[in-house]
Write a protein that holds these residues in place. Structure first.
Motif, PDB file in Angstrom:
ATOM      1  N   LEU A   8       0.828  -1.210   0.000  1.00 38.42           N
ATOM      2  CA  LEU A   8       0.000   0.000   0.000  1.00 38.42           C
ATOM      3  C   LEU A   8       0.863   1.261   0.000  1.00 38.42           C
ATOM      4  O   LEU A   8       0.550   2.224  -0.696  1.00 38.42           O
ATOM      5  CB  LEU A   8      -0.934  -0.005   1.211  1.00 38.42           C
ATOM      6  N   PHE A   9       1.960   1.254   0.740  1.00 40.32           N
ATOM      7  CA  PHE A   9       2.761   2.462   0.907  1.00 40.32           C
ATOM      8  C   PHE A   9       4.039   2.505   0.064  1.00 40.32           C
ATOM      9  O   PHE A   9       4.771   3.483   0.115  1.00 40.32           O
ATOM     10  CB  PHE A   9       3.086   2.669   2.391  1.00 40.32           C
ATOM     11  N   SER A  10       4.303   1.464  -0.722  1.00 37.09           N
ATOM     12  CA  SER A  10       5.489   1.443  -1.583  1.00 37.09           C
ATOM     13  C   SER A  10       5.172   2.063  -2.936  1.00 37.09           C
ATOM     14  O   SER A  10       4.014   2.093  -3.361  1.00 37.09           O
ATOM     15  CB  SER A  10       5.944  -0.001  -1.820  1.00 37.09           C
ATOM     16  N   ASN A  11       6.212   2.489  -3.649  1.00 36.81           N
ATOM     17  CA  ASN A  11       5.988   2.883  -5.034  1.00 36.81           C
ATOM     18  C   ASN A  11       5.824   1.608  -5.862  1.00 36.81           C
ATOM     19  O   ASN A  11       6.080   0.501  -5.372  1.00 36.81           O
ATOM     20  CB  ASN A  11       7.116   3.792  -5.545  1.00 36.81           C
ATOM     21  N   ALA A  12       5.381   1.738  -7.085  1.00 37.92           N
ATOM     22  CA  ALA A  12       5.051   0.567  -7.915  1.00 37.92           C
ATOM     23  C   ALA A  12       6.259  -0.335  -8.150  1.00 37.92           C
ATOM     24  O   ALA A  12       6.129  -1.561  -8.137  1.00 37.92           O
ATOM     25  CB  ALA A  12       4.450   1.021  -9.244  1.00 37.92           C
ATOM     26  N   ILE A  13       7.429   0.233  -8.329  1.00 35.40           N
ATOM     27  CA  ILE A  13       8.634  -0.572  -8.585  1.00 35.40           C
ATOM     28  C   ILE A  13       8.990  -1.390  -7.345  1.00 35.40           C
ATOM     29  O   ILE A  13       9.282  -2.586  -7.437  1.00 35.40           O
ATOM     30  CB  ILE A  13       9.811   0.325  -9.017  1.00 35.40           C
TER      31      ILE A  13
END
Length: 136
Positions: A8-13
């Protein structure tokens, strides 16, 4: 539950790397005006007759300078369902209400919806699905 919060809190990569390290494979990616949708699957062979399927999808929706994300975890295994509910409580979520087969858990400003439903898979008998959905 902590893993879904990580996504939820990470960037897509970083979310992609995290899921691949957890043995999920990118099955589909859909991109449109203002959104990206990623769909991951994991198959685990328990024995010669049973293949366990789990899926995680997350969608990023862009509007001007803001990005929202919706994360959905789906399993067909009742033990996974029970473990996820246990993890919700252990991670500080509280059951706030129930509506039929939907359970709403809250922690601060975040809500996790746990849905239990019957799905008809093509050419097979109906199966029970367990879903956990959260967003920001």
């Amino acid at each position: 539950m902590a893993d879904l919060e990580t996504i939820l809190f990470s960037n897509a990569i970083d979310a992609d790397s995290f899921l691949k390290a957890a043995k999920f494979k990118l099955a589909d990616k859909e991109t449109g005006t203002g959104y990206n949708n990623y769909y991951y699957t994991s198959y685990e062979k328990k024995d010669s007759n049973l293949i366990l399927l789990r899926t995680v999808s997350f969608m990023d929706v862009y509007s001007e300078k803001d990005t929202s994300r919706l994360v959905l975890y789906r399993t067909y295994n009742k033990n996974d369902q029970e473990e996820m509910q246990k993890q919700l409580i252990e991670n500080g979520y509280e059951l706030s209400r129930r509506s039929g087969n939907e359970f709403f858990y809250n922690k601060g400003n975040y809500t996790v919806v746990n849905k239990i439903s019957e799905k008809q898979l093509k050419g097979n008998k109906p199966v029970i699905t367990y879903e956990f959905e959260m967003g920001r």
